[in-house]
Design a protein around this motif. Sequence first.
Motif, mmCIF file in Angstrom:
data_model
loop_
_atom_site.group_PDB
_atom_site.id
_atom_site.type_symbol
_atom_site.label_atom_id
_atom_site.label_comp_id
_atom_site.label_asym_id
_atom_site.label_seq_id
_atom_site.Cartn_x
_atom_site.Cartn_y
_atom_site.Cartn_z
ATOM 1 N N ILE A 209 0.853 -1.182 0.000
ATOM 2 C CA ILE A 209 0.000 0.000 0.000
ATOM 3 C C ILE A 209 0.891 1.236 0.000
ATOM 4 C CG2 ILE A 209 -1.844 1.231 1.208
ATOM 5 C CD1 ILE A 209 -2.545 -1.724 0.340
ATOM 6 N N GLU A 210 0.723 2.081 -0.992
ATOM 7 C CA GLU A 210 1.429 3.357 -1.006
ATOM 8 C C GLU A 210 0.615 4.353 -0.201
ATOM 9 O OE1 GLU A 210 2.324 5.019 -4.794
ATOM 10 O OE2 GLU A 210 3.763 3.447 -5.279
ATOM 11 N N VAL A 211 1.184 4.808 0.899
ATOM 12 C CA VAL A 211 0.567 5.890 1.660
ATOM 13 C C VAL A 211 1.248 7.178 1.218
ATOM 14 C CG1 VAL A 211 -0.172 4.442 3.575
ATOM 15 C CG2 VAL A 211 2.094 5.461 3.650
ATOM 16 N N GLY A 212 0.955 8.276 1.862
ATOM 17 C CA GLY A 212 1.471 9.559 1.408
ATOM 18 C C GLY A 212 2.909 9.831 1.783
ATOM 19 N N GLN A 213 3.397 10.939 1.262
ATOM 20 C CA GLN A 213 4.680 11.462 1.678
ATOM 21 C C GLN A 213 4.550 11.867 3.141
ATOM 22 O OE1 GLN A 213 2.687 12.638 -0.732
ATOM 23 N NE2 GLN A 213 3.821 13.049 -2.597
ATOM 24 N N PRO A 214 5.663 12.019 3.858
ATOM 25 C CA PRO A 214 5.568 12.388 5.280
ATOM 26 C C PRO A 214 4.689 13.619 5.528
ATOM 27 C CG PRO A 214 7.804 11.734 4.768
ATOM 28 C CD PRO A 214 7.055 11.768 3.461
ATOM 29 N N TRP A 215 4.808 14.662 4.696
ATOM 30 C CA TRP A 215 4.004 15.874 4.901
ATOM 31 C C TRP A 215 2.528 15.597 4.674
ATOM 32 C CZ3 TRP A 215 0.977 17.702 1.022
ATOM 33 C CH2 TRP A 215 1.276 17.309 -0.282
ATOM 34 N N ARG A 216 2.204 14.733 3.711
ATOM 35 C CA ARG A 216 0.803 14.432 3.409
ATOM 36 C C ARG A 216 0.171 13.626 4.558
ATOM 37 N NH1 ARG A 216 -1.912 14.868 -1.116
ATOM 38 N NH2 ARG A 216 -0.069 15.004 -2.428
ATOM 39 N N ASN A 217 0.907 12.640 5.065
ATOM 40 C CA ASN A 217 0.408 11.855 6.192
ATOM 41 C C ASN A 217 0.162 12.756 7.395
ATOM 42 O OD1 ASN A 217 0.711 9.600 4.581
ATOM 43 N ND2 ASN A 217 2.575 8.901 5.581
ATOM 44 N N LYS A 218 1.122 13.640 7.667
ATOM 45 C CA LYS A 218 1.001 14.554 8.808
ATOM 46 C C LYS A 218 -0.222 15.453 8.645
ATOM 47 C CE LYS A 218 3.564 17.995 11.424
ATOM 48 N NZ LYS A 218 4.817 18.736 11.546
ATOM 49 N N ARG A 219 -0.412 15.997 7.448
ATOM 50 C CA ARG A 219 -1.564 16.869 7.191
ATOM 51 C C ARG A 219 -2.878 16.133 7.424
ATOM 52 N NH1 ARG A 219 -2.573 18.588 1.235
ATOM 53 N NH2 ARG A 219 -3.436 16.521 1.300
ATOM 54 N N ALA A 220 -2.897 14.841 7.104
ATOM 55 C CA ALA A 220 -4.115 14.037 7.289
ATOM 56 C C ALA A 220 -4.291 13.571 8.737
ATOM 57 C CB ALA A 220 -4.079 12.825 6.360
ATOM 58 N N GLY A 221 -3.286 13.806 9.592
ATOM 59 C CA GLY A 221 -3.349 13.342 10.980
ATOM 60 C C GLY A 221 -2.885 11.907 11.150
ATOM 61 N N LEU A 222 -2.313 11.332 10.098
ATOM 62 C CA LEU A 222 -1.857 9.942 10.128
ATOM 63 C C LEU A 222 -0.431 9.891 10.671
ATOM 64 C CD1 LEU A 222 -2.431 6.984 9.430
ATOM 65 C CD2 LEU A 222 -1.618 7.459 7.110
ATOM 66 N N LYS A 223 -0.330 9.620 11.967
ATOM 67 C CA LYS A 223 0.974 9.568 12.637
ATOM 68 C C LYS A 223 1.654 8.234 12.346
ATOM 69 C CE LYS A 223 -0.578 12.577 16.278
ATOM 70 N NZ LYS A 223 -1.036 12.695 17.639
ATOM 71 N N ASP A 224 2.975 8.264 12.315
ATOM 72 C CA ASP A 224 3.760 7.062 12.031
ATOM 73 C C ASP A 224 3.388 5.903 12.957
ATOM 74 O OD1 ASP A 224 5.004 8.654 10.164
ATOM 75 O OD2 ASP A 224 6.973 8.632 11.138
ATOM 76 N N GLU A 225 3.108 6.202 14.217
ATOM 77 C CA GLU A 225 2.783 5.152 15.201
ATOM 78 C C GLU A 225 1.519 4.370 14.816
ATOM 79 O OE1 GLU A 225 2.577 8.796 17.032
ATOM 80 O OE2 GLU A 225 4.418 8.489 15.886
ATOM 81 N N LEU A 226 0.614 5.018 14.093
ATOM 82 C CA LEU A 226 -0.621 4.346 13.682
ATOM 83 C C LEU A 226 -0.357 3.282 12.620
ATOM 84 C CD1 LEU A 226 -2.964 7.454 13.505
ATOM 85 C CD2 LEU A 226 -3.051 5.599 15.185
ATOM 86 N N LEU A 227 0.740 3.428 11.887
ATOM 87 C CA LEU A 227 1.097 2.476 10.843
ATOM 88 C C LEU A 227 2.096 1.461 11.398
ATOM 89 C CD1 LEU A 227 1.490 5.050 7.935
ATOM 90 C CD2 LEU A 227 -0.418 3.469 8.309
ATOM 91 N N SER A 228 1.674 0.732 12.428
ATOM 92 C CA SER A 228 2.572 -0.202 13.090
ATOM 93 C C SER A 228 2.215 -1.650 12.758
ATOM 94 C CB SER A 228 2.552 0.022 14.605
ATOM 95 O OG SER A 228 1.248 -0.139 15.105
ATOM 96 N N VAL A 229 3.241 -2.491 12.774
ATOM 97 C CA VAL A 229 3.065 -3.914 12.491
ATOM 98 C C VAL A 229 2.055 -4.513 13.454
ATOM 99 C CG1 VAL A 229 4.252 -6.152 12.479
ATOM 100 C CG2 VAL A 229 5.371 -4.146 11.495
ATOM 101 N N GLY A 230 1.138 -5.314 12.909
ATOM 102 C CA GLY A 230 0.113 -5.984 13.703
ATOM 103 C C GLY A 230 -1.220 -5.268 13.730
ATOM 104 N N ARG A 231 -1.247 -4.031 13.295
ATOM 105 C CA ARG A 231 -2.474 -3.230 13.309
ATOM 106 C C ARG A 231 -3.303 -3.521 12.063
ATOM 107 N NH1 ARG A 231 -3.674 1.503 16.308
ATOM 108 N NH2 ARG A 231 -1.513 1.615 16.960
ATOM 109 N N GLU A 232 -4.624 -3.540 12.228
ATOM 110 C CA GLU A 232 -5.522 -3.714 11.082
ATOM 111 C C GLU A 232 -5.748 -2.361 10.414
ATOM 112 O OE1 GLU A 232 -9.081 -6.512 10.735
ATOM 113 O OE2 GLU A 232 -10.039 -4.551 10.986
ATOM 114 N N ILE A 233 -5.788 -2.380 9.088
ATOM 115 C CA ILE A 233 -5.970 -1.159 8.313
ATOM 116 C C ILE A 233 -6.908 -1.451 7.143
ATOM 117 C CG2 ILE A 233 -3.895 -1.638 6.955
ATOM 118 C CD1 ILE A 233 -3.430 1.384 6.727
ATOM 119 N N THR A 234 -7.802 -0.508 6.887
ATOM 120 C CA THR A 234 -8.638 -0.563 5.686
ATOM 121 C C THR A 234 -8.177 0.551 4.778
ATOM 122 O OG1 THR A 234 -10.533 -1.488 6.867
ATOM 123 C CG2 THR A 234 -11.001 -0.389 4.777
ATOM 124 N N VAL A 235 -7.966 0.207 3.518
ATOM 125 C CA VAL A 235 -7.423 1.153 2.541
ATOM 126 C C VAL A 235 -8.452 1.383 1.446
ATOM 127 C CG1 VAL A 235 -5.577 1.555 0.875
ATOM 128 C CG2 VAL A 235 -5.092 0.333 3.011
#
Length: 126
Positions: free
Chosen positions: A67-93
């Motif tokens: 899954i391609e997520v955004g550039q660091p600035w785009r993730n930050k703008r969306a409120g998507l913190k790096d910690e949320l994208l952690s191994v073991g977590r469920e994600i819907t894309v």
Amino acid sequence: MTVGNRSGFLALIIGALLVWSTASPAHHGWGWATDEEFEITGTITDVRLGNPHGEVTIEVDGAEWVIEVGQPWRNKRAGLKDELLSVGREITVHGHRSARKGQRLVKAERVVIDGEDYNLYPGRDS
């Protein structure tokens, strides 16, 4: 360096830049993905964040999807913190999958983690 050598060197540099500039957009942007909206849910197994964009690998029914997520600035703008994208977590894309048959690659427009929406491309319907 003689004039002839400089001309040859300059031609080589220009040629290399042309090859690089035409090969680069083959993946970046949206041209490689279908126009069709796509949704997939899985468990994060690997994370690589940074530029030019982050990648999250998820497992879905025994198959790995990138899954391609955004550039660091785009993730930050969306409120998507790096910690949320952690191994073991469920994600819907929500996004667009690769137009290349058999390639399990998705460009995310929006992700849902723990019931929270993170809209990476607010100007696009997703």
